[in-house]
Design a protein around this motif. Structure first.
Motif, short mmCIF file in Angstrom:
data_model
loop_
_atom_site.label_atom_id
_atom_site.label_comp_id
_atom_site.label_asym_id
_atom_site.label_seq_id
_atom_site.Cartn_x
_atom_site.Cartn_y
_atom_site.Cartn_z
N ALA A 9 0.67 -1.06 0.10
CA ALA A 9 -0.07 0.06 0.09
C ALA A 9 0.86 1.28 0.10
CB ALA A 9 -0.90 -0.21 1.16
N SER A 10 0.24 2.35 -0.33
CA SER A 10 0.79 3.67 -0.33
C SER A 10 0.07 4.72 0.42
CB SER A 10 1.47 4.08 -1.57
OG SER A 10 0.14 4.30 -2.51
N THR A 43 -1.57 -1.27 -3.46
CA THR A 43 -0.71 -1.53 -4.83
C THR A 43 -1.55 -2.36 -5.78
OG1 THR A 43 0.45 -3.19 -3.89
CG2 THR A 43 1.41 -1.08 -3.68
N ASP A 44 -0.96 -2.53 -6.92
CA ASP A 44 -1.67 -3.44 -7.89
C ASP A 44 -1.62 -4.91 -7.60
OD1 ASP A 44 -2.18 -1.33 -9.48
OD2 ASP A 44 -0.38 -1.48 -10.68
N SER A 45 -0.84 -4.99 -6.22
CA SER A 45 -0.53 -6.61 -6.08
C SER A 45 -1.41 -6.78 -4.59
CB SER A 45 0.97 -6.81 -5.73
OG SER A 45 1.52 -5.93 -4.50
N ALA A 46 -2.19 -6.07 -4.34
CA ALA A 46 -3.07 -6.49 -3.11
C ALA A 46 -4.35 -5.54 -3.27
CB ALA A 46 -2.33 -5.85 -1.81
N VAL A 105 0.52 -10.73 2.48
CA VAL A 105 -0.64 -11.56 1.90
C VAL A 105 -0.40 -12.11 0.48
CG1 VAL A 105 -2.22 -10.67 3.51
CG2 VAL A 105 -1.77 -9.44 1.55
N ARG A 106 0.60 -11.56 -0.29
CA ARG A 106 0.61 -11.93 -1.76
C ARG A 106 1.30 -13.56 -1.76
NH1 ARG A 106 4.70 -7.39 -3.51
NH2 ARG A 106 5.69 -8.17 -1.53
N THR A 149 -10.61 2.96 1.28
CA THR A 149 -9.24 3.54 1.64
C THR A 149 -9.19 2.85 3.09
OG1 THR A 149 -9.54 5.63 0.51
CG2 THR A 149 -8.04 5.46 2.11
N VAL A 150 -8.00 2.51 3.44
CA VAL A 150 -7.90 2.14 4.64
C VAL A 150 -7.45 3.38 5.60
CG1 VAL A 150 -6.29 0.74 6.28
CG2 VAL A 150 -7.20 -0.29 4.21
#
Length: 357
Positions: free
Chosen positions: A176-177, A258-261, A306-307, A223-224
């Motif tokens: 995340a960002s 991000t794109d991965s989560a 988690v990926r 959003t977190v």
């Protein structure tokens, strides 16, 4: 038969008694200890058989009400209320909510209620034939609220536990960002994601934007929100914008995936005990009520990767987090219905048979 709005004297229907000095605390005890504003611990003995109602007797919580269905211990900061008709304890819990007990306290110093004051209070009620049905309707809504909250809590805990099974840890920045969101001054209706709203029910408060006097973060996507204020009380919010602008307090750090989560996976790793411990270790400020974490430090915190989980587990995490949120919404909707119905039923303006339709 009691007619609609005919004043009813509480002492004719309820037996009042004082609680007793709190026993020794035993966290493994079978009985809850009730104080002036709710549970304060556990004990291995009880002094009241349930069901009954607890009224806060003194201080800031004077007049607060709690329904207790089981045997328990009630302290001397509270008053025990038992219906003379044992089948109507829950009804009187709801009826007492219309009595504005906090305004009826006596004493020259701090607010104080006693048995004498309570016995002489008179309130307007519908005819007595409706009382049991009113309790059933309102009780069913309360049970629905509690069931939804329990489901939400369980689903959230399962999601976090499943995320923690990853064999590896990575920096949060890999998942995340910090969102690039602008501050704005809202106008019109907004969903306000504030610290008090989180603490009350973990749902935003819908208010008019003109009532907000400071700049807020505009959320345009799920959003977190991680509170950087006083991290000894962890506050991690899965925020879903709805049909009006979503405005978040600047005390929150907004995270997007991000794109991965998935965003729900980001929430699941941020509610872990390990994440909270890292937040507490990075506070600045000397007073306990104004400690903060610099938002620039969050991306470097370590979280479960988690990926590395299989697709089934990852999909389950997403589903559980969404279920937790939906159940909170369900509890809130039931609470609104409950709060709208209670004065209508107690005043006789609405009858139970009308609700059933």
């Amino acid at each position: 038969m009691w007619k609609v709005n005919e004043p009813v004297r509480l002492g004719d229907h309820i037996a009042f008694s004082n609680g007793k000095t709190s026993p020794a605390r035993d966290q493994g005890g079978n009985y809850t200890i009730w104080g002036s504003n709710g549970p304060i611990g556990r004990a291995d003995t009880s002094n009241v058989k349930g069901p009954f109602v607890v009224i806060g007797r003194v201080g800031a919580y004077c007049g607060s009400l709690h329904y207790v269905p089981e045997d328990a211990w009630v302290t001397d900061n509270a008053i025990i209320c038992r219906a003379l008709d044992s089948g109507l304890n829950r009804f009187w819990f709801y009826a007492l909510q219309t009595a504005s007990l906090n305004r009826r306290s006596g004493g020259s110093g701090q607010p104080l209620l006693n048995q004498g004051i309570l016995r002489e209070i008179r309130i307007d009620l519908p005819e007595s034939e409706q009382w049991l049905d009113i309790a059933r309707v309102l009780g069913a809504l309360d049970d629905l609220i509690e069931a939804n909250r329990a489901i939400s809590h369980l689903a959230a805990a399962q999601a976090a536990a499943l995320a923690s099974t990853s064999p590896s840890r990575v920096h949060l920045s890999d998942l995340a960002s910090v969102a690039d969101v602008r501050q704005f001054r809202p106008g019109g209706p907004v969903d306000h994601f504030s610290i008090p709203a989180f603490d009350e029910r973990q749902l935003p408060e819908r208010i008019e934007g003109d009532a907000i006097k400071s700049g807020k973060l505009l959320l345009r996507q799920p959003t977190v929100l991680v509170s950087r204020l006083n991290p000894q009380t962890p506050r991690v919010w899965m925020a879903y914008p709805r049909d009006v602008p979503a405005a978040a307090s600047t005390e929150f750090v907004p995270l997007v995936p991000t794109d991965s989560a998935a965003i729900e996976e980001v929430w699941a790793v941020c509610v872990s005990d390990g994440f909270s411990a890292q937040m507490r270790a990075r506070v600045t400020g000397t007073t306990g009520s104004h400690q903060r974490v610099d938002k620039s430090l969050l991306p470097e915190l370590m979280v479960a990767d988690v990926r590395l989980l299989d697709s089934c587990k990852r999909a389950t995490i997403v589903s559980l987090v969404r279920e937790a949120h939906a159940s909170l919404v369900g509890a809130a909707e039931a609470a609104i219905t409950h709060d709208e119905l209670l004065p209508l039923l107690m005043s006789g303006r609405v009858r139970v048979r009308d609700v059933a339709r």
